[in-house]
Design a protein around this motif. Structure first.
Motif, PDB file in Angstrom:
ATOM      1  N   VAL A   1      31.553  36.397  38.835  1.00 44.02           N
ATOM      2  CA  VAL A   1      30.782  37.417  39.535  1.00 44.02           C
ATOM      3  C   VAL A   1      31.704  38.175  40.493  1.00 44.02           C
ATOM      4  O   VAL A   1      32.607  37.573  41.075  1.00 44.02           O
ATOM      5  CB  VAL A   1      29.630  36.732  40.326  1.00 44.02           C
ATOM      6  N   PRO A   2      31.520  39.494  40.691  1.00 42.48           N
ATOM      7  CA  PRO A   2      32.344  40.211  41.674  1.00 42.48           C
ATOM      8  C   PRO A   2      32.170  39.605  43.068  1.00 42.48           C
ATOM      9  O   PRO A   2      31.060  39.309  43.493  1.00 42.48           O
ATOM     10  CB  PRO A   2      31.792  41.637  41.632  1.00 42.48           C
ATOM     11  N   GLY A   3      33.280  39.391  43.769  1.00 42.12           N
ATOM     12  CA  GLY A   3      33.238  38.775  45.091  1.00 42.12           C
ATOM     13  C   GLY A   3      33.464  37.276  45.042  1.00 42.12           C
ATOM     14  O   GLY A   3      33.594  36.631  46.073  1.00 42.12           O
ATOM     15  N   ILE A   4      33.513  36.706  43.840  1.00 46.50           N
ATOM     16  CA  ILE A   4      33.708  35.261  43.659  1.00 46.50           C
ATOM     17  C   ILE A   4      34.976  35.058  42.834  1.00 46.50           C
ATOM     18  O   ILE A   4      35.206  35.769  41.863  1.00 46.50           O
ATOM     19  CB  ILE A   4      32.514  34.645  42.890  1.00 46.50           C
ATOM     20  N   THR A   5      35.789  34.079  43.232  1.00 45.98           N
ATOM     21  CA  THR A   5      36.935  33.696  42.409  1.00 45.98           C
ATOM     22  C   THR A   5      36.773  32.240  42.012  1.00 45.98           C
ATOM     23  O   THR A   5      36.340  31.406  42.808  1.00 45.98           O
ATOM     24  CB  THR A   5      38.274  33.880  43.158  1.00 45.98           C
ATOM     25  N   ILE A   6      37.105  31.953  40.770  1.00 46.20           N
ATOM     26  CA  ILE A   6      36.990  30.597  40.230  1.00 46.20           C
ATOM     27  C   ILE A   6      38.391  30.076  39.972  1.00 46.20           C
ATOM     28  O   ILE A   6      39.227  30.762  39.382  1.00 46.20           O
ATOM     29  CB  ILE A   6      36.190  30.599  38.910  1.00 46.20           C
ATOM     30  N   GLU A   7      38.638  28.846  40.420  1.00 43.61           N
ATOM     31  CA  GLU A   7      39.907  28.182  40.131  1.00 43.61           C
ATOM     32  C   GLU A   7      39.595  26.899  39.370  1.00 43.61           C
ATOM     33  O   GLU A   7      38.613  26.221  39.664  1.00 43.61           O
ATOM     34  CB  GLU A   7      40.645  27.819  41.425  1.00 43.61           C
ATOM     35  N   VAL A   8      40.441  26.591  38.390  1.00 38.95           N
ATOM     36  CA  VAL A   8      40.289  25.349  37.635  1.00 38.95           C
ATOM     37  C   VAL A   8      41.636  24.628  37.689  1.00 38.95           C
ATOM     38  O   VAL A   8      42.489  24.809  36.828  1.00 38.95           O
ATOM     39  CB  VAL A   8      39.861  25.630  36.172  1.00 38.95           C
ATOM     40  N   PRO A   9      41.849  23.802  38.749  1.00 46.25           N
ATOM     41  CA  PRO A   9      43.139  23.116  38.877  1.00 46.25           C
ATOM     42  C   PRO A   9      43.351  22.013  37.849  1.00 46.25           C
ATOM     43  O   PRO A   9      44.477  21.649  37.561  1.00 46.25           O
ATOM     44  CB  PRO A   9      43.107  22.542  40.294  1.00 46.25           C
ATOM     45  N   GLY A  10      42.278  21.493  37.284  1.00 44.46           N
ATOM     46  CA  GLY A  10      42.377  20.439  36.277  1.00 44.46           C
ATOM     47  C   GLY A  10      41.208  20.548  35.323  1.00 44.46           C
ATOM     48  O   GLY A  10      40.280  21.328  35.540  1.00 44.46           O
ATOM     49  N   PRO A  11      41.206  19.744  34.255  1.00 46.68           N
ATOM     50  CA  PRO A  11      40.123  19.846  33.273  1.00 46.68           C
ATOM     51  C   PRO A  11      38.774  19.348  33.794  1.00 46.68           C
ATOM     52  O   PRO A  11      37.757  19.590  33.159  1.00 46.68           O
ATOM     53  CB  PRO A  11      40.614  18.985  32.112  1.00 46.68           C
ATOM     54  N   ASN A  12      38.752  18.661  34.941  1.00 52.43           N
ATOM     55  CA  ASN A  12      37.504  18.119  35.471  1.00 52.43           C
ATOM     56  C   ASN A  12      37.192  18.613  36.877  1.00 52.43           C
ATOM     57  O   ASN A  12      36.424  17.982  37.595  1.00 52.43           O
ATOM     58  CB  ASN A  12      37.552  16.581  35.482  1.00 52.43           C
ATOM     59  N   LYS A  13      37.765  19.738  37.286  1.00 46.48           N
ATOM     60  CA  LYS A  13      37.576  20.221  38.657  1.00 46.48           C
ATOM     61  C   LYS A  13      37.375  21.733  38.634  1.00 46.48           C
ATOM     62  O   LYS A  13      38.090  22.446  37.940  1.00 46.48           O
ATOM     63  CB  LYS A  13      38.822  19.876  39.484  1.00 46.48           C
ATOM     64  N   ILE A  14      36.361  22.191  39.411  1.00 42.79           N
ATOM     65  CA  ILE A  14      36.096  23.625  39.554  1.00 42.79           C
ATOM     66  C   ILE A  14      36.063  23.929  41.051  1.00 42.79           C
ATOM     67  O   ILE A  14      35.410  23.212  41.809  1.00 42.79           O
ATOM     68  CB  ILE A  14      34.737  24.018  38.938  1.00 42.79           C
ATOM     69  N   ILE A  15      36.759  24.988  41.466  1.00 41.31           N
ATOM     70  CA  ILE A  15      36.724  25.431  42.858  1.00 41.31           C
ATOM     71  C   ILE A  15      36.237  26.872  42.864  1.00 41.31           C
ATOM     72  O   ILE A  15      36.808  27.731  42.193  1.00 41.31           O
ATOM     73  CB  ILE A  15      38.105  25.319  43.526  1.00 41.31           C
ATOM     74  N   ILE A  16      35.172  27.124  43.622  1.00 45.48           N
ATOM     75  CA  ILE A  16      34.580  28.457  43.717  1.00 45.48           C
ATOM     76  C   ILE A  16      34.832  28.982  45.122  1.00 45.48           C
ATOM     77  O   ILE A  16      34.455  28.332  46.102  1.00 45.48           O
ATOM     78  CB  ILE A  16      33.069  28.405  43.410  1.00 45.48           C
ATOM     79  N   ASN A  17      35.489  30.138  45.233  1.00 46.32           N
ATOM     80  CA  ASN A  17      35.826  30.742  46.523  1.00 46.32           C
ATOM     81  C   ASN A  17      35.164  32.097  46.654  1.00 46.32           C
ATOM     82  O   ASN A  17      34.954  32.789  45.658  1.00 46.32           O
ATOM     83  CB  ASN A  17      37.341  30.944  46.657  1.00 46.32           C
ATOM     84  N   GLY A  18      34.891  32.500  47.911  1.00 46.99           N
ATOM     85  CA  GLY A  18      34.341  33.820  48.169  1.00 46.99           C
ATOM     86  C   GLY A  18      34.100  34.013  49.651  1.00 46.99           C
ATOM     87  O   GLY A  18      34.197  33.076  50.445  1.00 46.99           O
ATOM     88  N   CYS A  19      33.770  35.239  50.037  1.00 41.88           N
ATOM     89  CA  CYS A  19      33.530  35.517  51.450  1.00 41.88           C
ATOM     90  C   CYS A  19      32.048  35.505  51.796  1.00 41.88           C
ATOM     91  O   CYS A  19      31.693  35.459  52.967  1.00 41.88           O
ATOM     92  CB  CYS A  19      34.174  36.838  51.855  1.00 41.88           C
ATOM     93  N   ASP A  20      31.157  35.532  50.808  1.00 45.22           N
ATOM     94  CA  ASP A  20      29.714  35.512  51.052  1.00 45.22           C
ATOM     95  C   ASP A  20      29.190  34.098  50.817  1.00 45.22           C
ATOM     96  O   ASP A  20      29.194  33.595  49.693  1.00 45.22           O
ATOM     97  CB  ASP A  20      29.018  36.507  50.115  1.00 45.22           C
ATOM     98  N   LYS A  21      28.744  33.446  51.884  1.00 41.27           N
ATOM     99  CA  LYS A  21      28.301  32.052  51.811  1.00 41.27           C
ATOM    100  C   LYS A  21      27.159  31.871  50.816  1.00 41.27           C
ATOM    101  O   LYS A  21      27.153  30.930  50.026  1.00 41.27           O
ATOM    102  CB  LYS A  21      27.863  31.587  53.201  1.00 41.27           C
ATOM    103  N   GLN A  22      26.201  32.782  50.834  1.00 33.39           N
ATOM    104  CA  GLN A  22      25.046  32.675  49.949  1.00 33.39           C
ATOM    105  C   GLN A  22      25.472  32.829  48.491  1.00 33.39           C
ATOM    106  O   GLN A  22      25.044  32.081  47.621  1.00 33.39           O
ATOM    107  CB  GLN A  22      24.003  33.735  50.329  1.00 33.39           C
ATOM    108  N   GLN A  23      26.352  33.780  48.227  1.00 36.38           N
ATOM    109  CA  GLN A  23      26.780  34.048  46.854  1.00 36.38           C
ATOM    110  C   GLN A  23      27.605  32.886  46.293  1.00 36.38           C
ATOM    111  O   GLN A  23      27.440  32.511  45.126  1.00 36.38           O
ATOM    112  CB  GLN A  23      27.592  35.343  46.829  1.00 36.38           C
ATOM    113  N   VAL A  24      28.467  32.291  47.116  1.00 25.70           N
ATOM    114  CA  VAL A  24      29.261  31.140  46.678  1.00 25.70           C
ATOM    115  C   VAL A  24      28.356  29.961  46.346  1.00 25.70           C
ATOM    116  O   VAL A  24      28.484  29.318  45.311  1.00 25.70           O
ATOM    117  CB  VAL A  24      30.304  30.749  47.754  1.00 25.70           C
TER     118      VAL A  24
END
Length: 140
Positions: A78-101
């Motif tokens: 989604v615009p405003g959200i960045t997704i990181e996948v450091p490993g096959p079993n981990k997801i990190i969701i980052n963003g500046c809008d608390k509600q959207q994250v």
């Protein structure tokens, strides 16, 4: 609500002390605080994927998840959200809008919520899954 900036400090004041204005006063102050924290530090949600054959990967701006279905589950970033996948079993969701994250993390978790018997599924890193005992043999 009246919002004023004095010497780099935001002040939120209410017109009177009615119950509705007191509630809106706290809401307004908290929303502004969350915006400031989001821009300065940002918000982050971490998810873990547990289960045999369950794994995630990022392809371009898409999150591709193998969650034991006959097909892959694909979610668009989604615009405003960045997704990181450091490993096959981990997801990190980052963003500046608390509600959207939080909303996007909940939508990812909804694809395969953790189940109480084996603990398989997608869960928040700090979430504790209450485990249940399975069936026992027939008693005579």
């Amino acid at each position: 609500m009246a919002i004023a900036i004095e010497e780099n400090v935001l002040h939120v004041t209410r017109p009177n002390d009615t119950k509705e204005n007191r509630a809106l006063h706290g809401l307004t102050r908290t929303l502004i605080h969350n915006m400031v924290v989001g821009v300065t530090e940002g918000y982050k949600k971490e998810l873990d994927v547990n289960g045999v054959g369950y794994r995630v990967a990022k392809e371009g701006n898409k999150l591709v998840m193998n969650l034991g279905f006959s097909h892959q589950v694909i979610m668009e970033e989604v615009p405003g959200i960045t997704i990181e996948v450091p490993g096959p079993n981990k997801i990190i969701i980052n963003g500046c809008d608390k509600q959207q994250v939080g909303q996007f993390a909940a939508e990812v978790r909804e694809k395969r919520p953790p189940e109480p018997y084996k603990g398989k599924g997608i869960k928040y890193t700090d979430e504790v899954i209450r485990r249940k005992a399975g069936k026992t043999g027939a008693k005579k």
